[in-house]
Design a protein around this motif. Structure first.
Motif, PDB file in Angstrom:
ATOM      1  N   TYR A  85       0.839  -1.190   0.000  1.00 47.64           N
ATOM      2  CA  TYR A  85       0.000   0.000   0.000  1.00 47.64           C
ATOM      3  C   TYR A  85       0.878   1.245   0.000  1.00 47.64           C
ATOM      4  O   TYR A  85       1.842   1.346   0.752  1.00 47.64           O
ATOM      5  CB  TYR A  85      -0.922   0.008   1.216  1.00 47.64           C
ATOM      6  CG  TYR A  85      -1.971  -1.072   1.113  1.00 47.64           C
ATOM      7  CD1 TYR A  85      -3.190  -0.806   0.506  1.00 47.64           C
ATOM      8  CD2 TYR A  85      -1.723  -2.353   1.573  1.00 47.64           C
ATOM      9  CE1 TYR A  85      -4.146  -1.805   0.378  1.00 47.64           C
ATOM     10  CE2 TYR A  85      -2.677  -3.350   1.449  1.00 47.64           C
ATOM     11  CZ  TYR A  85      -3.880  -3.062   0.845  1.00 47.64           C
ATOM     12  OH  TYR A  85      -4.816  -4.056   0.711  1.00 47.64           O
ATOM     13  N   CYS A  86       0.524   2.183  -0.864  1.00 45.43           N
ATOM     14  CA  CYS A  86       1.251   3.448  -0.954  1.00 45.43           C
ATOM     15  C   CYS A  86       1.017   4.235   0.334  1.00 45.43           C
ATOM     16  O   CYS A  86      -0.131   4.433   0.747  1.00 45.43           O
ATOM     17  CB  CYS A  86       0.753   4.243  -2.164  1.00 45.43           C
ATOM     18  SG  CYS A  86       1.518   5.871  -2.322  1.00 45.43           S
ATOM     19  N   GLU A  87       2.092   4.678   0.959  1.00 48.53           N
ATOM     20  CA  GLU A  87       1.990   5.438   2.193  1.00 48.53           C
ATOM     21  C   GLU A  87       1.500   6.860   1.946  1.00 48.53           C
ATOM     22  O   GLU A  87       1.036   7.520   2.858  1.00 48.53           O
ATOM     23  CB  GLU A  87       3.355   5.459   2.891  1.00 48.53           C
ATOM     24  CG  GLU A  87       3.804   4.073   3.299  1.00 48.53           C
ATOM     25  CD  GLU A  87       5.255   4.033   3.739  1.00 48.53           C
ATOM     26  OE1 GLU A  87       5.945   5.079   3.643  1.00 48.53           O
ATOM     27  OE2 GLU A  87       5.704   2.962   4.154  1.00 48.53           O
TER      28      GLU A  87
ATOM     29  N   CYS B 176       4.210   3.820  -7.093  1.00 49.65           N
ATOM     30  CA  CYS B 176       2.778   3.636  -6.933  1.00 49.65           C
ATOM     31  C   CYS B 176       2.105   3.749  -8.293  1.00 49.65           C
ATOM     32  O   CYS B 176       2.431   4.628  -9.091  1.00 49.65           O
ATOM     33  CB  CYS B 176       2.230   4.695  -5.979  1.00 49.65           C
ATOM     34  SG  CYS B 176       0.437   4.638  -5.792  1.00 49.65           S
TER      35      CYS B 176
ATOM     36  N   CYS C 209      -0.766   7.919  -0.829  1.00 45.29           N
ATOM     37  CA  CYS C 209      -2.160   8.028  -1.273  1.00 45.29           C
ATOM     38  C   CYS C 209      -3.023   6.853  -0.824  1.00 45.29           C
ATOM     39  O   CYS C 209      -4.208   6.800  -1.119  1.00 45.29           O
ATOM     40  CB  CYS C 209      -2.240   8.190  -2.787  1.00 45.29           C
ATOM     41  SG  CYS C 209      -1.815   6.708  -3.725  1.00 45.29           S
ATOM     42  N   ASP C 210      -2.436   5.883  -0.108  1.00 47.10           N
ATOM     43  CA  ASP C 210      -3.141   4.730   0.452  1.00 47.10           C
ATOM     44  C   ASP C 210      -3.831   3.871  -0.609  1.00 47.10           C
ATOM     45  O   ASP C 210      -4.919   3.359  -0.395  1.00 47.10           O
ATOM     46  CB  ASP C 210      -4.141   5.177   1.527  1.00 47.10           C
ATOM     47  CG  ASP C 210      -4.567   4.025   2.420  1.00 47.10           C
ATOM     48  OD1 ASP C 210      -3.727   3.146   2.690  1.00 47.10           O
ATOM     49  OD2 ASP C 210      -5.741   4.000   2.832  1.00 47.10           O
ATOM     50  N   SER C 211      -3.186   3.723  -1.758  1.00 48.19           N
ATOM     51  CA  SER C 211      -3.737   2.851  -2.795  1.00 48.19           C
ATOM     52  C   SER C 211      -3.024   1.500  -2.759  1.00 48.19           C
ATOM     53  O   SER C 211      -1.890   1.382  -2.329  1.00 48.19           O
ATOM     54  CB  SER C 211      -3.603   3.487  -4.180  1.00 48.19           C
ATOM     55  OG  SER C 211      -2.247   3.654  -4.496  1.00 48.19           O
ATOM     56  N   ARG C 212      -3.714   0.461  -3.213  1.00 41.82           N
ATOM     57  CA  ARG C 212      -3.178  -0.901  -3.235  1.00 41.82           C
ATOM     58  C   ARG C 212      -2.393  -1.098  -4.530  1.00 41.82           C
ATOM     59  O   ARG C 212      -2.857  -0.735  -5.606  1.00 41.82           O
ATOM     60  CB  ARG C 212      -4.331  -1.891  -3.165  1.00 41.82           C
ATOM     61  CG  ARG C 212      -3.912  -3.320  -3.174  1.00 41.82           C
ATOM     62  CD  ARG C 212      -5.134  -4.201  -2.969  1.00 41.82           C
ATOM     63  NE  ARG C 212      -4.774  -5.595  -2.991  1.00 41.82           N
ATOM     64  CZ  ARG C 212      -5.190  -6.457  -3.904  1.00 41.82           C
ATOM     65  NH1 ARG C 212      -6.025  -6.072  -4.839  1.00 41.82           N
ATOM     66  NH2 ARG C 212      -4.793  -7.700  -3.869  1.00 41.82           N
TER      67      ARG C 212
END
Length: 57
Positions: A13-15, A35, A17-20
């Motif tokens: 998970y991107c720290e 990401c 933007c919180d995307s998987r």
């Protein structure tokens, strides 16, 4: 960054933007991943990848 081995991919998970994200395990030899959503680069240390591989065996 926490790497989770799932089949042929590492899920992380991107720290920012919180995307998987999914990255093929064969591409983890490179020192950087980016990401897929925001393109922010992250450095992957050998220690964090090694710990995840060892934990999955």
């Amino acid at each position: 960054m926490k790497l989770i081995l799932q089949g042929d991919y590492y899920v992380w998970y991107c720290e920012w933007c919180d995307s998987r994200n999914l990255t093929l395990w064969t591409r983890m030899d490179a020192e950087n991943v980016a990401c897929g959503a925001c393109h922010t680069p992250f450095t992957v240390s050998d220690e964090s990848v090694g710990e995840q591989r060892a934990g999955m065996m």
